[in-house]
Design a protein around this motif. Structure first.
Motif, PDB file in Angstrom:
ATOM      1  N   GLN A   7     -14.223   9.196   5.817  1.00 29.24           N
ATOM      2  CA  GLN A   7     -14.328  10.219   6.854  1.00 29.24           C
ATOM      3  C   GLN A   7     -15.790  10.596   7.096  1.00 29.24           C
ATOM      4  O   GLN A   7     -16.241  10.670   8.243  1.00 29.24           O
ATOM      5  N   LYS A   8     -16.547  10.809   6.020  1.00 27.84           N
ATOM      6  CA  LYS A   8     -17.960  11.180   6.163  1.00 27.84           C
ATOM      7  C   LYS A   8     -18.766  10.041   6.782  1.00 27.84           C
ATOM      8  O   LYS A   8     -19.675  10.282   7.575  1.00 27.84           O
ATOM      9  N   LEU A   9     -18.447   8.804   6.431  1.00 32.15           N
ATOM     10  CA  LEU A   9     -19.139   7.663   7.018  1.00 32.15           C
ATOM     11  C   LEU A   9     -18.866   7.568   8.520  1.00 32.15           C
ATOM     12  O   LEU A   9     -19.761   7.244   9.304  1.00 32.15           O
ATOM     13  N   ASN A  13     -21.694   7.823  11.248  1.00 37.01           N
ATOM     14  CA  ASN A  13     -21.846   6.789  12.271  1.00 37.01           C
ATOM     15  C   ASN A  13     -21.840   7.397  13.676  1.00 37.01           C
ATOM     16  O   ASN A  13     -22.635   7.012  14.527  1.00 37.01           O
ATOM     17  N   GLU A  14     -20.951   8.353  13.890  1.00 36.67           N
ATOM     18  CA  GLU A  14     -20.883   9.012  15.198  1.00 36.67           C
ATOM     19  C   GLU A  14     -22.191   9.719  15.523  1.00 36.67           C
ATOM     20  O   GLU A  14     -22.717   9.597  16.630  1.00 36.67           O
ATOM     21  N   LYS A  15     -22.741  10.453  14.539  1.00 36.94           N
ATOM     22  CA  LYS A  15     -24.007  11.165  14.762  1.00 36.94           C
ATOM     23  C   LYS A  15     -25.153  10.180  15.010  1.00 36.94           C
ATOM     24  O   LYS A  15     -26.000  10.412  15.865  1.00 36.94           O
ATOM     25  N   LEU A  16     -25.173   9.086  14.241  1.00 36.87           N
ATOM     26  CA  LEU A  16     -26.230   8.090  14.413  1.00 36.87           C
ATOM     27  C   LEU A  16     -26.131   7.399  15.768  1.00 36.87           C
ATOM     28  O   LEU A  16     -27.146   7.084  16.394  1.00 36.87           O
ATOM     29  N   PRO A  25     -30.744  14.211  13.070  1.00 40.74           N
ATOM     30  CA  PRO A  25     -31.246  13.693  11.787  1.00 40.74           C
ATOM     31  C   PRO A  25     -30.807  14.567  10.602  1.00 40.74           C
ATOM     32  O   PRO A  25     -30.431  14.067   9.548  1.00 40.74           O
ATOM     33  N   CYS A  26     -30.845  15.853  10.821  1.00 46.18           N
ATOM     34  CA  CYS A  26     -30.450  16.794   9.770  1.00 46.18           C
ATOM     35  C   CYS A  26     -28.955  16.675   9.467  1.00 46.18           C
ATOM     36  O   CYS A  26     -28.540  16.688   8.303  1.00 46.18           O
ATOM     37  N   GLN A  27     -28.148  16.560  10.494  1.00 42.61           N
ATOM     38  CA  GLN A  27     -26.710  16.422  10.294  1.00 42.61           C
ATOM     39  C   GLN A  27     -26.397  15.116   9.566  1.00 42.61           C
ATOM     40  O   GLN A  27     -25.546  15.084   8.685  1.00 42.61           O
ATOM     41  N   CYS A  28     -27.099  14.054   9.908  1.00 42.66           N
ATOM     42  CA  CYS A  28     -26.902  12.772   9.216  1.00 42.66           C
ATOM     43  C   CYS A  28     -27.277  12.896   7.744  1.00 42.66           C
ATOM     44  O   CYS A  28     -26.566  12.405   6.867  1.00 42.66           O
TER      45      CYS A  28
END
Length: 167
Positions: A7-9, A13-16, A25-28
């Motif tokens: 789930q975290k990946l 991936n969505e944020k990236l 960047p901070c959320q990633c």
């Protein structure tokens, strides 16, 4: 644990992929910290447990509960839910856990959440609100009160004292 990591990946991936806010960047970074936190085994987390020697004396039920709490700390967790998940009764669950760890399940969960909160406050620029939600609190004022009780500072003050420049 693998479901949490997957789930975290996906979120990472969505944020990236989107990079749709200035905070991406901070959320990633925060998702990476959560993934690393999920990978910790109880035996390796000496801050939460007094020593590796003590962990070896924990019952199987206690170790299973700890693993569950470490992978689900960001969800609503009740004693009733734990008794269902581990097919045991309330008295056995509570007494076994406290006998092994010296902490109540609620105290352990609070410490676990505060440990993650301190990491996110120190190493990310996520808002206190977002951190509150990420670690399983639904009420920001209750989170702030709990944080201050455990850490001796408000979340904002803790961040001000302990944050590192994030590039």
């Amino acid at each position: 644990t693998s479901a949490i990591i997957i789930q975290k990946l996906k979120l990472l991936n969505e944020k990236l992929t989107l990079q749709n806010t200035s905070y991406w960047p901070c959320q990633c970074r925060s998702y990476l910290l959560e993934i690393l936190f999920s990978l910790l085994r109880p035996e390796e987390n000496e801050k939460t447990f007094c020593s590796n020697h003590m962990v070896s004396n924990f019952s199987k039920l206690t170790i299973d509960v700890i693993c569950y709490l470490q992978s689900s700390y960001n969800q609503k967790i009740t004693i009733d839910k734990l008794t269902q998940v581990f097919h045991t009764n309330r008295t056995t669950l509570l007494s076994d856990f406290e006998k092994s760890t010296g902490l109540s399940i609620n105290k352990y969960l609070t410490q676990l959440r505060m440990e993650m909160a301190t990491t996110l406050l120190r190493d990310t620029e996520l808002t206190v609100n977002e951190i509150c939600e990420r670690i399983g609190f639904s009420d920001i004022s209750y989170f702030s009160k709990s944080f201050k009780k455990e850490v001796k500072y408000t979340p904002s003050k803790y961040r001000q004292i302990n944050s590192h420049e994030i590039y």
